[in-house]
Structure formats: C-alpha cells, structure tokens
Design an enzyme around this catalytic site. Structure first.
Site, PDB file in Angstrom:
ATOM      1  N   LYS A  76       0.858  -1.190   0.000  1.00 49.80           N
ATOM      2  CA  LYS A  76       0.000   0.000   0.000  1.00 49.80           C
ATOM      3  C   LYS A  76       0.882   1.224   0.000  1.00 49.80           C
ATOM      4  CE  LYS A  76      -4.491   0.761   0.339  1.00 49.80           C
ATOM      5  NZ  LYS A  76      -5.532  -0.209  -0.057  1.00 49.80           N
TER       6      LYS A  76
ATOM      7  N   ASP B 271      -6.699   4.305  -4.835  1.00 42.57           N
ATOM      8  CA  ASP B 271      -7.301   4.075  -3.525  1.00 42.57           C
ATOM      9  C   ASP B 271      -8.014   5.388  -3.160  1.00 42.57           C
ATOM     10  OD1 ASP B 271      -7.176   1.808  -1.352  1.00 42.57           O
ATOM     11  OD2 ASP B 271      -6.916   3.652  -0.225  1.00 42.57           O
TER      12      ASP B 271
END
Ligand code: GLU
Length: 426
Positions: free
Chosen positions: A116, A156
């Site tokens: 991430k 995201d």
C-alpha cells in the site's frame, strides 16, 4: 527471540488500524496453529519506504509532502495495492492496509502479495496541476521499488485513473519505454480496462446478493444503507439498484440522506457532483453519518474509511448483514459484538476484493497485449468473487467462526503454505 528493535517497531497505537490488523493475524494464527516463525515474519512488512516530496505549488512556493510505500509480503507474487492521498495518512495505517492487501489477494487467489502507498496531503485543496506534480515526484521517489514484476500500485482513497496515468507516464520516462503494467486502474485509452472503475462496487454488490442468499432474505427490494459515496459506494449503489435492491440511505463526509421509498443513486451522484455533497437531494431526509450506521435496513455497507464501526455503536446496528466496501471499517471489539448479535459480516478482504481482481485482469492484458471485452471481465470477476465467497462461507461453517476469521485463516494459510515451500519456518 525477537530483537528489541523489532519490538519497538511493532507497538501500534491503541485502537489503530495496525493494532486491529495484528489482532486479526493473531486470531488467524491461533485458528491455524500457525508456525510461530511464520507468524512473527508476517507481523512486519518486508519493506517500508518513507519519502519526502518537494512540490512547487501554484503560488510559487515549494511545499514538502511525506509519502510512503509499504510492501508487506511477496510469497505469492509481486506486491500489489493502491495509493491513497489523505491528510490523515500515517505509516502505521499504510502498514495495516498493506497487510490487508496480502490477505485480500490470497482470499480471491490471485498471484500477488500485498502493498500500500499513501501521501499525507489534502487533495481537495489542491489544483489539478499541483496533484500532477505531487504524483510525478512521488513516483520518482518510489520508482526503485515498483515495477510490473515487483510492485504494482493502483487507485485508492482520493486517487483515480488520472493519477495512475501520471504514474505510468513518469515511470515510463524513467525507463525509456512505455510500461503500462506498472500500475492498474489506468484510463481505458492508455492500457486501462472497461469495468475496472466499477469493479470494487460490483464485487461489493455481488457479496450483498450472496449474503442475502445465505441469510434467506429476499434480494429484490432488500434495503441497503451505504456510508461513503466515493468510487466504491457510488458503483455499489448503482449496480445494486440495477440488480433490484433498494438503496434507502447514503452519506459522504458532509452528512447523509434517507428515503424510506428508496433513493435514486444516479440522482444522488449528480447532486453530489453539483453541490459537493449528497445532502439536500430532493425528497430525502437529512441524517448524520452516525445515524446512517444504525438505521433499520437489511444490509449496511461501510464504504469510506477505517474504524467507523466500533464498540460504541456496534450494538445499535440493526442491519442483518454488513458488507465491507472500505478497508478495516470494523474494529475487533465491534466484531465481537456483531458476532454475538448474529450480524453477518462479509469482511473487507473478500467484499472489496473486486477492485484488485480486475486490476489483475488489467495487468495480464498489459503484459500479454491482449484485450478482453467488458462482458468477459465482469463474468470472470463474478466467478472469482462468488467462488471466494462460498469458500470463505464454507470455512466459516466448518470452523464455526465468523466469515472474517474464516477469510483470514484461508488467506494466512495460503500465504504460509507458499512461505513454507520457500523454506521458511522450522
Ligand atoms: N485500492 C484497492 C484496494 O484496496 C485496489 C488495489 C489494487 O487494485 O491493487 O483493494
């Protein structure tokens, strides 16, 4: 024996997403009787990179932003996971989100590890060109550790196809050749895929449909409340409405709306595009985000950020099922309350895996230069999600544990099996 330096490294803040993720890992390890050496390794990311990003703002001043890329585990394949732009991003949060990506990719059985990224910034207060300069400079900073076979970012929270196009372009300039496979979630005209933008919402909608089946509730006109009206919430609402469910409440960061007779998700979207919020849509009552979570409905979809369902509101939730569009919306204490109250929770690592699944389809096509129709993409997505749903459901029945723990156990087991094959664990 753990090195003292490592102990310091892992003490997460109380109630933080990382604490939540580590607790979940611990329970999965207990269920699986996981080799402690593998458990230990899985607590930490394989690599975390912190970068500082100087950006010339429109007013001529140079502002320095902090960004991260965390690579949790690569036993099952290259690292994979989105990049978020948000003022509240922390390294700890990104570590938790990276770990959840490892489990997510393993649950739907796609050949990736988890990663991430995040940049601490407020994209709502930045111009398009400021965001472009930030993205290009962040890409340069993380370029040594990303790549189509190494680590593949995606959108995201508050990043989108345009952000991915800038990343791909910057990375390609550094390499000297066009490399579409370095990111997924790109615009359709530069290597992206029809259906990728809708895919997380579609996966959520499919999980809602399957959840009603296992609960024995009629899907047609099942009532749904959605917290968060970004990419995930919007498409979940549109697709669920198309499939026959009834959206009775939606909210965004400014507040929520409710209508007993049902909300038209398209109208809510255009109202938000015009005014900046869903609040004020004609024919709807205004409610708060907190009220939305505890509204009388069949299905609740948290589709915004982490830690919104907590021990202080979990016992007031009236939904029969929660389908987690967001990553980490429910704390471990809340999970226990929901479980005791027999609320079916379809966990994030399954419910929102539609996005990364279609990212995988995009990546395959980038690497092979093939191109599939949107119909094929949606069909393959449905197969993957429905299969994973029932695999998790079956584990949950067999283990007599909630679906979250079953999904975690299934995922951690797959990752551990790969690690063992590489010789890890005595
Ligand atoms: N950001 C999305 C997620 O949390 C998508 C990740 C991806 O496609 O790599 O699952």
């Amino acid at each position: 024996m753990i090195e003292p330096s490592i102990v310091k490294e892992i003490i997460p803040l109380n109630g933080s997403p990382l604490e939540n993720a580590l607790k979940q890992l611990e329970i999965a390890a207990e269920i699986l009787k996981l080799n402690p050496e593998i458990h230990e390794r899985l607590k930490y990311p394989e690599r975390s990179l912190t970068v500082s990003i100087p950006v010339k703002m429109d007013n001529g001043q140079v502002k320095t932003f902090i960004g991260y890329r965390v690579q949790h585990n690569s036993a099952r394949g290259p690292y994979k996971g989105g990049i978020r732009y948000h003022p509240d991003v922390t390294l700890e949060e990104v570590k938790a989100l990276a770990m959840w990506m490892t489990w997510k990719c393993a649950v739907v059985d796609i050949p990736y590890g988890g990663a991430k990224g995040g940049v601490i910034c407020n994209p709502k207060e930045m111009s398009l060109s400021e965001k472009e300069r930030l993205t290009r400079r962040y890409t340069i900073a993380i370029a040594p550790i990303i790549g189509p076979y190494q680590d593949i970012p995606a959108p995201d929270v508050y990043t989108d196809a345009q952000t991915m196009a800038w990343i791909m372009d910057t990375y390609s300039q550094l390499k000297g050749y066009r490399e579409p496979g370095v990111v997924t979630g790109k615009p359709v005209n530069c290597g992206g895929l029809l259906g990728r933008e809708q895919s997380t919402g579609r996966g959520v909608a499919l999980c809602v449909r399957e959840a009603t089946k296992v609960l024995g509730i009629k899907f047609k006109n099942a009532t749904v409340a959605i917290q968060g009206y970004g990419n995930v919430g919007v498409y979940a609402a549109l697709i669920l409405k198309e499939m026959g469910a009834k959206i009775i409440a939606v909210s965004d960061s400014k507040g929520g709306i409710y209508s007993k007779s049902g909300i038209d998700p398209k109208a809510a979207l255009s109202h938000k595009q015009k005014t900046g919020s869903v609040v004020g849509l004609a024919g709807c009552e205004t409610i708060s985000n907190e009220e939305l979570l505890t509204i009388e409905c069949d299905i609740l979809i948290p589709a915004a950020l982490e830690n919104v369902i907590t021990k202080s509101n979990a016992s007031n939730i009236k939904a029969k099922a929660i389908v987690e569009g967001a990553n980490g919306p429910t704390t471990t204490e809340a999970d226990e309350i929901l479980n005791a109250n027999k609320v079916l929770v379809v966990p994030d690592i399954l419910a929102n895996a539609g996005g990364v699944t279609v990212s995988y389809f995009e990546w395959i096509q980038n690497l092979t230069r093939e191109s599939w129709s949107e119909e094929t993409v949606n069909k393959k997505l449905e197969e993957k999600i429905v299969n994973a749903f029932y695999q998790v459901y079956k584990w949950s029945q067999e283990l007599k544990r909630p679906m979250r723990l079953a999904a975690l156990a299934l995922a951690v087991n797959r990752v551990a099996e790969a690690m063992k094959m590489f010789g890890f664990g005595s």
